[in-house]
Design an enzyme around this catalytic site. Structure first.
Site, PDB file in Angstrom:
ATOM      1  N   ASP A 178      48.095-123.657 -18.029  1.00  0.00           N
ATOM      2  CA  ASP A 178      48.250-122.367 -17.436  1.00  0.00           C
ATOM      3  C   ASP A 178      48.059-122.404 -15.889  1.00  0.00           C
ATOM      4  O   ASP A 178      47.606-123.518 -15.285  1.00  0.00           O
ATOM      5  CB  ASP A 178      46.994-121.384 -18.071  1.00  0.00           C
ATOM      6  CG  ASP A 178      45.817-122.100 -18.507  1.00  0.00           C
ATOM      7  OD1 ASP A 178      45.732-123.316 -18.106  1.00  0.00           O
ATOM      8  OD2 ASP A 178      45.039-121.679 -19.237  1.00  0.00           O
ATOM      9  N   GLU A 234      44.758-114.511 -24.646  1.00  0.00           N
ATOM     10  CA  GLU A 234      43.580-113.751 -25.019  1.00  0.00           C
ATOM     11  C   GLU A 234      43.586-113.018 -26.371  1.00  0.00           C
ATOM     12  O   GLU A 234      44.871-113.059 -26.793  1.00  0.00           O
ATOM     13  CB  GLU A 234      43.528-112.822 -23.840  1.00  0.00           C
ATOM     14  CG  GLU A 234      43.201-113.180 -22.599  1.00  0.00           C
ATOM     15  CD  GLU A 234      41.881-113.803 -22.173  1.00  0.00           C
ATOM     16  OE1 GLU A 234      41.305-114.438 -23.243  1.00  0.00           O
ATOM     17  OE2 GLU A 234      41.246-113.666 -21.131  1.00  0.00           O
ATOM     18  N   ASN A 282      35.957-116.321 -25.974  1.00  0.00           N
ATOM     19  CA  ASN A 282      36.234-115.341 -26.828  1.00  0.00           C
ATOM     20  C   ASN A 282      37.233-115.877 -27.709  1.00  0.00           C
ATOM     21  O   ASN A 282      38.023-115.111 -28.407  1.00  0.00           O
ATOM     22  CB  ASN A 282      36.835-114.171 -26.074  1.00  0.00           C
ATOM     23  CG  ASN A 282      38.086-114.704 -25.109  1.00  0.00           C
ATOM     24  OD1 ASN A 282      38.194-115.742 -25.117  1.00  0.00           O
ATOM     25  ND2 ASN A 282      38.800-113.515 -24.443  1.00  0.00           N
ATOM     26  N   HIS A 324      39.837-117.812 -26.938  1.00  0.00           N
ATOM     27  CA  HIS A 324      41.303-117.872 -26.455  1.00  0.00           C
ATOM     28  C   HIS A 324      41.673-119.396 -26.556  1.00  0.00           C
ATOM     29  O   HIS A 324      40.679-120.347 -26.330  1.00  0.00           O
ATOM     30  CB  HIS A 324      41.450-117.066 -25.010  1.00  0.00           C
ATOM     31  CG  HIS A 324      41.009-117.696 -23.883  1.00  0.00           C
ATOM     32  ND1 HIS A 324      40.199-116.911 -22.955  1.00  0.00           N
ATOM     33  CD2 HIS A 324      40.542-119.025 -23.483  1.00  0.00           C
ATOM     34  CE1 HIS A 324      39.551-117.775 -22.099  1.00  0.00           C
ATOM     35  NE2 HIS A 324      39.974-118.836 -22.155  1.00  0.00           N
TER      36      HIS A 324
HETATM   37  C1  GLP Z   1      39.730-121.203 -19.128  1.00  0.00           C
HETATM   38  C2  GLP Z   1      41.317-121.920 -19.438  1.00  0.00           C
HETATM   39  C3  GLP Z   1      41.125-122.499 -20.629  1.00  0.00           C
HETATM   40  C4  GLP Z   1      40.030-123.443 -21.060  1.00  0.00           C
HETATM   41  C5  GLP Z   1      38.797-122.342 -21.151  1.00  0.00           C
HETATM   42  C6  GLP Z   1      37.348-122.812 -21.578  1.00  0.00           C
HETATM   43  O1  GLP Z   1      39.968-119.891 -19.443  1.00  0.00           O
HETATM   44  N1  GLP Z   1      42.313-121.099 -19.067  1.00  0.00           N
HETATM   45  O2  GLP Z   1      42.307-123.611 -20.971  1.00  0.00           O
HETATM   46  O3  GLP Z   1      40.090-123.692 -22.267  1.00  0.00           O
HETATM   47  O4  GLP Z   1      38.758-121.752 -19.835  1.00  0.00           O
HETATM   48  O5  GLP Z   1      36.878-123.301 -20.306  1.00  0.00           O
HETATM   49  P1  GLP Z   1      35.516-124.317 -20.287  1.00  0.00           P
HETATM   50  O6  GLP Z   1      35.964-125.472 -20.742  1.00  0.00           O
HETATM   51  O7  GLP Z   1      35.093-124.179 -18.778  1.00  0.00           O
HETATM   52  O8  GLP Z   1      34.498-123.607 -21.242  1.00  0.00           O
END
Ligand code: GLP
Length: 244
Positions: free
Chosen positions: A68, A144, A137, A139
């Site tokens: 992404d 989402e 959440n 995702h």
């Molecule tokens: C972002 C990314 C995800 C990632 C998520 C969790 O929103 N788009 O790909 O898995 O955050 O992030 P973290 O590892 O910082 O908790």
């Protein structure tokens, strides 16, 4: 059926994940790797860089697809996911940059940005090993909670909870982009193998629901229950709501 590796802490989780990636790279040096951003995989990427520096890994024939990117940010912007993956991993190993791919955040026409990325996925795929983190959440990538599981790359309006969770990487809440391009669930699902990394007590409850609750697009990660080859590597904290 999700295979679970229980790690004592973040460091052990990162080392175990790096071991899986290194095994994949050795088994198939021209693998297509699906890569993720966020705080969780930072330790994994550090381990991969160290393995490269010790002469234990060759990245020269790999291709990569990132999940992404924020809409509107260029790869030079320190907040972009292209910048993140360059500085965390690609700048420190012998990967061919032209074979590394991230959705184009500077393409402001969502249809074009998404169509181009789907074509790329179709040309390069299937992904051999897809790394995923877990959003607070539920995702995965930037898919989402929704009424459906979107199949292909699409433009999303980020949840307020996601913007809040990711503000730690920005100077202020107002600076966090509101929209992003993300690979769809269908594309993620077409990976041969998926590696989900989860760390910390803050993710324990959502991880439990994702693995043992109903499969629903309201909790996008729950779809992983249906994939034939998912490995979860998580630390004790993240697994603390699940039975041993
Ligand atoms: C972002 C990314 C995800 C990632 C998520 C969790 O929103 N788009 O790909 O898995 O955050 O992030 P973290 O590892 O910082 O908790």
């Amino acid at each position: 059926m999700v295979k679970i590796y229980r790690s004592r802490n973040y460091r052990e989780m990162s080392e175990t994940a790096a071991g899986l990636f290194l095994a994949q790279i050795r088994k198939k040096p021209d693998s297509v790797l699906g890569l993720a951003t966020g705080g969780t995989p930072v330790g994994l990427y550090q381990n991969l860089v160290q393995a490269y520096q010790r002469g234990e890994a060759d990245f020269s024939r790999l291709s990569t697809l990132n999940l992404d990117e924020y809409q509107g940010l260029s790869g030079e912007d320190p907040h972009s996911y292209r910048y993140f993956i360059n500085t965390q991993l690609f700048d420190h190993v012998n990967i061919e940059k032209t074979r590394t791919h991230v959705p184009d955040g500077t393409e402001l026409h969502p249809e074009k940005a998404c169509r181009d990325y789907d074509r790329l996925i179709a040309r390069l795929g299937p992904v051999d090993l897809q790394l995923l983190g877990l959003g607070p959440n539920g995702h995965i990538a930037f898919n989402e909670p929704d009424d459906i599981f979107p199949s292909g790359t699409h433009c999303v309006t980020l949840d307020s909870s996601t913007i809040e969770a990711n503000r730690r990487f920005f100077r202020s809440l107002g600076e966090v982009p509101k929209r992003a391009y993300t690979m769809g669930i269908g594309s993620i699902f077409s990976a041969r193998q998926i590696l989900l990394l989860v760390s910390g007590t803050g993710k324990a409850e959502i991880l439990k629901q994702a693995l043992s609750g109903p499969v629903t697009p309201r909790l996008p990660a729950s779809i992983l229950q249906f994939h034939p080859d998912v490995t979860l590597i998580a630390d004790e904290d993240a697994l603390s709501s699940l039975p041993r």
